[in-house]
Design an enzyme around this catalytic site. Structure first.
Site, PDB file in Angstrom:
ATOM      1  N   CYS A  12      39.437  42.058  31.381  1.00  0.00           N
ATOM      2  CA  CYS A  12      39.453  40.790  32.079  1.00  0.00           C
ATOM      3  C   CYS A  12      39.178  39.722  31.017  1.00  0.00           C
ATOM      4  O   CYS A  12      38.917  40.050  29.866  1.00  0.00           O
ATOM      5  CB  CYS A  12      38.391  40.773  33.170  1.00  0.00           C
ATOM      6  SG  CYS A  12      38.756  39.578  34.456  1.00  0.00           S
ATOM      7  N   CYS A  88      42.608  40.960  35.723  1.00  0.00           N
ATOM      8  CA  CYS A  88      42.774  39.531  36.010  1.00  0.00           C
ATOM      9  C   CYS A  88      44.092  39.055  35.419  1.00  0.00           C
ATOM     10  O   CYS A  88      44.557  39.585  34.414  1.00  0.00           O
ATOM     11  CB  CYS A  88      41.594  38.707  35.507  1.00  0.00           C
ATOM     12  SG  CYS A  88      41.480  38.476  33.739  1.00  0.00           S
ATOM     13  N   CYS A  96      47.598  41.242  23.885  1.00  0.00           N
ATOM     14  CA  CYS A  96      46.537  42.230  23.694  1.00  0.00           C
ATOM     15  C   CYS A  96      46.590  42.812  22.287  1.00  0.00           C
ATOM     16  O   CYS A  96      47.652  42.842  21.666  1.00  0.00           O
ATOM     17  CB  CYS A  96      46.680  43.371  24.694  1.00  0.00           C
ATOM     18  SG  CYS A  96      46.363  42.888  26.399  1.00  0.00           S
TER      19      CYS A  96
END
Length: 170
Positions: A12, A88, A96
């Site tokens: 998140c 989220c 990422c």
């Protein structure tokens, strides 16, 4: 994929509520088969007090929970990850790191309880609702027949699980 413990990372943005709750639920419902972790792209530095209150009410051990950066899990010496789930929308949209282990990834988005505005009791109920939604997904996930699914089928199933929602009247 049988007879080993799988590493699961929940992501998140702040790592203060949803990802922490998912980490706890996975470690409970997947005990012995899954080891869960959580992290944030921009960690808040603290677990949300209502998250801690709820998890304590649900008999989770919370003393070691902390808000941490996803960078901790992108290092060469990090545990190889089998699954990475964003919980989220903001974290799902971010770039990422490269995760060790080439994990299966999916988005399991849930509303942000940390941004809920209302009375303490209404806030607690909302946190519980989000926890329950994540817990339901985790129960479905941990019951998958991992021995009989190839990677492609498993990827499809974990993405489908991310669409499971609670009825609005809960």
């Amino acid at each position: 994929m049988a007879n080993r413990e799988f590493n699961v990372l929940f992501l998140c943005t702040g790592n203060s509520a949803r990802s922490i709750m998912a980490e706890c639920a996975m470690n409970r419902w997947g005990k012995g088969k899954f080891k869960a972790f959580s992290a944030g792209s921009h960690p808040s530095g603290a677990v949300h007090p209502t998250t801690l209150q709820l998890l304590n009410e649900l008999n989770y051990e919370t003393r070691r929970l902390r808000s941490k950066s996803w960078d901790e899990f992108a290092r060469p010496d990090s545990p190889p990850l089998d699954f990475v789930f964003t919980v989220c929308d903001r974290a799902a949209a971010e770039r990422c790191p490269v995760w060790p282990g080439q994990p299966i990834t999916a988005h399991w988005g849930a509303e942000d309880p940390a941004s809920f505005v209302g009375s303490d009791e209404a806030k607690r109920r909302f946190f519980l609702r989000i926890y329950t939604e994540l817990e339901n997904r985790i129960k479905i996930f941990t019951s998958l027949p991992f021995d009989s699914l190839d990677r492609f089928a498993l990827e499809r199933r974990v993405r489908e699980i991310g669409t499971v929602k609670l009825p609005n009247d809960k």
